[in-house]
Design a protein around this motif. Structure first.
Motif, PDB file in Angstrom:
ATOM      1  N   TYR A  35     -42.803   1.983  38.183  1.00  0.00           N
ATOM      2  CA  TYR A  35     -42.455   3.382  37.899  1.00  0.00           C
ATOM      3  C   TYR A  35     -40.858   3.512  37.755  1.00  0.00           C
ATOM      4  CZ  TYR A  35     -46.880   4.843  39.923  1.00  0.00           C
ATOM      5  OH  TYR A  35     -48.202   5.128  40.368  1.00  0.00           O
ATOM      6  N   GLN A  37     -37.654   6.595  37.122  1.00  0.00           N
ATOM      7  CA  GLN A  37     -37.031   7.868  37.445  1.00  0.00           C
ATOM      8  C   GLN A  37     -35.914   8.062  36.786  1.00  0.00           C
ATOM      9  OE1 GLN A  37     -36.549   9.092  41.623  1.00  0.00           O
ATOM     10  NE2 GLN A  37     -37.119  11.071  41.179  1.00  0.00           N
ATOM     11  N   GLN A  41     -35.074  13.572  37.103  1.00  0.00           N
ATOM     12  CA  GLN A  41     -36.436  13.751  36.752  1.00  0.00           C
ATOM     13  C   GLN A  41     -37.549  13.388  37.448  1.00  0.00           C
ATOM     14  OE1 GLN A  41     -36.992  12.994  32.549  1.00  0.00           O
ATOM     15  NE2 GLN A  41     -34.592  13.753  32.278  1.00  0.00           N
ATOM     16  N   LYS A  42     -38.640  13.529  37.157  1.00  0.00           N
ATOM     17  CA  LYS A  42     -39.762  13.027  37.997  1.00  0.00           C
ATOM     18  C   LYS A  42     -40.050  11.483  37.839  1.00  0.00           C
ATOM     19  CE  LYS A  42     -43.464  14.478  34.659  1.00  0.00           C
ATOM     20  NZ  LYS A  42     -44.508  15.084  34.407  1.00  0.00           N
ATOM     21  N   VAL A  43     -40.718  11.028  38.727  1.00  0.00           N
ATOM     22  CA  VAL A  43     -41.235   9.634  38.922  1.00  0.00           C
ATOM     23  C   VAL A  43     -42.292   9.394  37.608  1.00  0.00           C
ATOM     24  CG1 VAL A  43     -41.913   7.733  40.112  1.00  0.00           C
ATOM     25  CG2 VAL A  43     -40.542   9.197  41.131  1.00  0.00           C
ATOM     26  N   PHE A  45     -44.815   6.732  35.576  1.00  0.00           N
ATOM     27  CA  PHE A  45     -45.930   5.586  35.752  1.00  0.00           C
ATOM     28  C   PHE A  45     -45.424   4.735  34.809  1.00  0.00           C
ATOM     29  CE2 PHE A  45     -49.258   2.628  36.240  1.00  0.00           C
ATOM     30  CZ  PHE A  45     -49.755   2.665  35.020  1.00  0.00           C
ATOM     31  N   MET A  89     -33.659   4.717  37.615  1.00  0.00           N
ATOM     32  CA  MET A  89     -34.224   4.081  38.626  1.00  0.00           C
ATOM     33  C   MET A  89     -35.454   3.512  38.522  1.00  0.00           C
ATOM     34  SD  MET A  89     -31.935   3.965  41.536  1.00  0.00           S
ATOM     35  CE  MET A  89     -33.205   3.902  42.727  1.00  0.00           C
ATOM     36  N   PHE A  91     -38.707   1.678  40.248  1.00  0.00           N
ATOM     37  CA  PHE A  91     -39.319   1.499  41.389  1.00  0.00           C
ATOM     38  C   PHE A  91     -40.574   0.572  41.389  1.00  0.00           C
ATOM     39  CE2 PHE A  91     -36.994   4.353  43.975  1.00  0.00           C
ATOM     40  CZ  PHE A  91     -36.728   5.664  43.034  1.00  0.00           C
ATOM     41  N   PHE A 103     -43.676   2.379  48.002  1.00  0.00           N
ATOM     42  CA  PHE A 103     -42.550   2.220  47.022  1.00  0.00           C
ATOM     43  C   PHE A 103     -41.260   1.528  47.663  1.00  0.00           C
ATOM     44  CE2 PHE A 103     -43.505   4.957  43.301  1.00  0.00           C
ATOM     45  CZ  PHE A 103     -44.878   5.345  43.789  1.00  0.00           C
ATOM     46  N   GLY A 104     -40.943   0.555  46.778  1.00  0.00           N
ATOM     47  CA  GLY A 104     -39.660   0.105  47.203  1.00  0.00           C
ATOM     48  C   GLY A 104     -38.628   0.814  47.171  1.00  0.00           C
ATOM     49  N   GLN A 105     -37.200   0.552  47.303  1.00  0.00           N
ATOM     50  CA  GLN A 105     -36.036   1.456  47.643  1.00  0.00           C
ATOM     51  C   GLN A 105     -35.406   1.636  46.014  1.00  0.00           C
ATOM     52  OE1 GLN A 105     -34.664   2.797  50.443  1.00  0.00           O
ATOM     53  NE2 GLN A 105     -36.846   2.628  50.660  1.00  0.00           N
ATOM     54  N   ARG A 108     -31.315   0.610  40.525  1.00  0.00           N
ATOM     55  CA  ARG A 108     -30.661   1.539  39.625  1.00  0.00           C
ATOM     56  C   ARG A 108     -30.164   0.655  38.266  1.00  0.00           C
ATOM     57  NH1 ARG A 108     -28.833   6.498  39.507  1.00  0.00           N
ATOM     58  NH2 ARG A 108     -29.347   6.607  41.786  1.00  0.00           N
TER      59      ARG A 108
END
Lengths: 112, 113
Positions: A35, A37, A41-43, A45, A89, A91, A103-105, A108
């Protein structure tokens, strides 16, 4: 507690360069995802991967993107020729089967 | 098209209050819903989930309500604490798309001590 790990945490790259983002999903999980982001904004897919092949991908996931599970543990996202708008970002997530995605961290990615 | 959205982008509460975060979804085929919490610089963290055959599910200090008639999802946080301050996303999954989540815009929850 098992977790999804991602490396690097921050990647700066020049426009046009290739980047590879790495993920180690939870060991007994079967489904893997990327994913992204964009800041504020939103995450969104990007792609899902199961049984060593892409099972679904979004419109964002164009020919510049590819995923691979080169061994039994790593799951990678490659962007062949980065653009400024790829800055976000990223993910990685994994799930066992129709259960919550972990999810992972995140990595960036900054394209300059 | 399919979408998941939030009614309120920000919510400020006092410590100890109950918080309610709302979410609307439009895909009637969605059968699995999840609330995630995202703290600054971190990945989404699972809070609670609910399947479409249920209308309520409770966890520790959190409750998720699902109203399929109006395609509405809510997250209730009891006795909100400063550590609950984060962005909260609802996400939905439909059919056989295991793990392909469609996220809402997110609500920023700020808890004041």
């Amino acid at each position: 507690e098992p977790e999804v790990t991602q490396t690097p945490s921050h990647q700066v790259t020049q426009m046009g360069q290739e980047v590879i983002l790495r993920c180690v999903p939870i060991s007994n999980h079967l489904y893997f995802y990327w994913y992204r982001q964009i800041l504020g904004q939103k995450v969104e897919f990007l792609v899902s991967f199961y049984n060593n092949e892409i099972s679904e991908k979004s419109e964002i996931f164009d020919d510049q993107f590819s995923v691979e599970r080169p061994d039994g543990s790593n799951f990678t996202l490659k962007i062949r020729s980065t653009k400024l708008e790829d800055s976000a970002m990223y993910f990685c997530a994994s799930t066992l089967r129709n259960t919550e995605a972990f999810f992972g961290q995140g990595t960036r990615l900054t394209v300059v | 098209g399919e979408s998941v959205g939030l009614h309120l982008p920000t919510l400020s509460v006092q410590e100890g209050d109950n918080s309610i975060i709302n979410c609307a979804y439009s895909n009637s085929a969605s059968d699995y819903f999840i609330w995630y919490k995202q703290e600054s610089g971190k990945g989404p963290q699972f809070i609670i989930d609910i399947r479409s055959n249920m209308d309520k599910r409770q966890g520790q200090r959190v409750t998720v309500l699902l109203n399929k008639t109006v395609k509405h999802l809510s997250l209730q946080i009891a006795a909100t604490q400063p550590g609950d301050s984060a962005v909260y996303f609802c996400a939905e999954q439909g059919g056989t798309s295991y793990g392909k989540l469609t996220f809402g815009q997110g609500t920023i929850l700020t808890v004041h001590p």
